[in-house]
Scaffold this active site. Structure first.
Site, PDB file in Angstrom:
ATOM      1  N   HIS A 117     -38.730 -41.577   7.099  1.00 20.23           N
ATOM      2  CA  HIS A 117     -37.630 -40.670   6.734  1.00 20.23           C
ATOM      3  C   HIS A 117     -36.356 -41.161   7.431  1.00 20.23           C
ATOM      4  CE1 HIS A 117     -35.702 -37.124   5.341  1.00 20.23           C
ATOM      5  NE2 HIS A 117     -36.339 -36.181   6.002  1.00 20.23           N
ATOM      6  N   HIS A 143     -38.362 -45.070  -2.478  1.00 19.50           N
ATOM      7  CA  HIS A 143     -38.070 -43.645  -2.344  1.00 19.50           C
ATOM      8  C   HIS A 143     -39.065 -42.859  -3.171  1.00 19.50           C
ATOM      9  CE1 HIS A 143     -35.767 -39.911  -2.264  1.00 19.50           C
ATOM     10  NE2 HIS A 143     -35.121 -40.435  -1.231  1.00 19.50           N
ATOM     11  N   ASP A 171     -30.731 -45.577   3.473  1.00 23.23           N
ATOM     12  CA  ASP A 171     -30.850 -46.109   4.829  1.00 23.23           C
ATOM     13  C   ASP A 171     -30.591 -47.605   4.933  1.00 23.23           C
ATOM     14  OD1 ASP A 171     -31.457 -43.813   6.328  1.00 23.23           O
ATOM     15  OD2 ASP A 171     -33.496 -43.795   5.538  1.00 23.23           O
TER      16      ASP A 171
END
Ligand code: CMC
Length: 381
Positions: free
Chosen positions: A222, A261, A318
């Protein structure tokens, strides 16, 4: 007879509530907060102006925005006990442990807080404001420096950089951070938001729910992925090594952080916006920035060719975040606390919305262990 139960591991594909806060379209790669596209918000808005509709449902009028900004800036100063917690724990443990501890300690030092009667919107504003101050102060102590008191005349992102560095930041750096915070502000029922809701659904308090979310965000699947993606870029060292490095990692069945994802099976729209900042970074005179930018672009190209269309594994929010944070001189150790700082309005908005029509979250697990055993005393086992 064994009952037939369909288990959705990781609750994949399971709807557990309705929401009007955020729409993620993982097929088309679209994201909107309260109906406004992320591209529109990132280009034209500010973190404060985006936080307002997340919490209150609609874009603010000028007076409403000014009041909201004042409320946020009035709450920035940290109690001395919280500063002490940070001072005493920095460099002894993960910065997310420090953030989680400091946030869970906030109610101890907030005289106005009564978890039964408190106003969740005011608590949210307090949390959004204080999480930014805590994160900046953790960064400050990492540098071996002391707490910098907030400056009420600065915007949220601008003040964050001021509290981190102790000097007024440039408009350009503040705007980059502001954009990054907008992009992180909300993302529907991701793992940390869900865990906040599990806690909130027991009618616990918002500080406890927020603390649960921080604990969940910490994981490498995460929020910690941005830090790990950048560490990979440092390990690659030179853009020419990218292909070898990634091939080796994939052959060992390792995951490349910042890719893939659960919902997006195409390019994450947030990653696309962050990537657009790299054009300028490629021209940087700073060798670290130039290098990690080239490596990030080489890795992106290679991963898309290898796993993009064929496996639906594309860059997520990210992947490019780390190089951008380094560009504005943010230390790698506070990347995940900074993710929490950005995500705070999303967590609070979901807690408030869920509690309007609360139902205890309590799923089932299918028991596959033994039954009907008889207890034996320890001496006869
Ligand atoms: N690198 C290599 N292979 C991957 C990756 C990756 N980053 N992500 C998924 N895969 C492979 C995975 O190994 C699996 O292959 P196989 O079917 O051969 O076993 C397949 O793709 C499906 O993976 P999955 O774990 O079932 O997919 P998921 O929907 O549960 O995973 C994810 C989502 C984010 C956990 C995963 O993509 C991952 O581990 N990514 C790296 C960590 C990361 O970047 N996390 C940040 C997510 S976005 C920001 C946030 O919400 O925090």
């Amino acid at each position: 007879m064994k009952s037939v139960v369909k288990i959705e591991k990781g609750l994949e594909g399971v709807y557990f509530t309705e929401s009007k806060i955020c729409k993620v379209d993982g097929t088309l790669g679209r994201l909107c907060y309260r109906g406004y596209s992320i591209e529109d918000l990132a280009e034209n808005s500010t973190f404060e102006e985006v936080s307002y509709p997340l919490l209150f449902g609609v874009l603010p009028k000028k007076g409403e925005l000014n009041t909201f900004k004042k409320d946020l800036s009035d709450k920035r100063a940290l109690p001395k006990e919280i500063i002490k917690i940070i001072e005493e724990s920095v460099n002894k443990c993960d910065t997310m442990h420090i953030l989680r501890t400091a946030v869970s300690a906030l109610p101890l030092y907030d005289k106005n807080l009564d978890s039964k009667t408190s106003d969740k919107l005011q608590d949210s504003i307090n949390l959004i404001s204080k999480v930014a101050s805590i994160t900046a102060t953790i960064g400050r102590y990492l540098y071996g420096k002391k707490y910098v008191a907030p400056n009420k005349n600065l915007g949220h992102a601008e003040n964050f950089l001021y509290m981190l560095n102790g000097v007024l930041p440039s408009k350009k750096d503040s705007r980059i951070l502001d954009k990054m915070m907008i992009l992180h502000a909300e993302h529907s029922s991701n793992a940390s938001t869900f865990s906040a809701l599990v806690t909130a659904s027991t009618l616990s308090d918002i500080y406890s729910a927020f603390t649960s979310a921080i604990g969940t965000l910490k994981g490498p699947l995460h929020g910690e992925a941005d830090e790990n993606a950048l560490r990979m870029m440092y390990a690659i060292k030179d853009a020419n090594n990218t292909e070898n490095y990634i091939n080796n990692a994939l052959n060992k069945k390792e995951r490349i952080m910042g890719f893939g994802h659960r919902i997006y099976k195409t390019y994450d729209p947030r990653a696309r916006i962050i990537r657009s900042l790299l054009t300028e970074m490629q021209k940087s005179n700073n060798t670290e920035i130039k290098n990690i930018t080239e490596i990030a672009l080489a890795a992106e190209k290679m991963m898309i060719e290898k796993l993009g269309k064929s496996h639906g594994i594309w860059p997520n929010v990210d992947f490019f975040a780390g190089p951008v944070y380094r560009y504005i001189n943010i230390p790698i150790d506070i990347f995940t606390p900074l993710f929490a700082t950005g995500r705070s309005p999303g967590w609070c908005a979901h807690i408030i919305e869920y509690l309007e029509n609360n139902r205890l979250i309590r799923p089932l697990e299918l028991y596959e262990g033994k039954t009907n055993l008889h207890y034996k005393k320890i001496s006869s086992r």
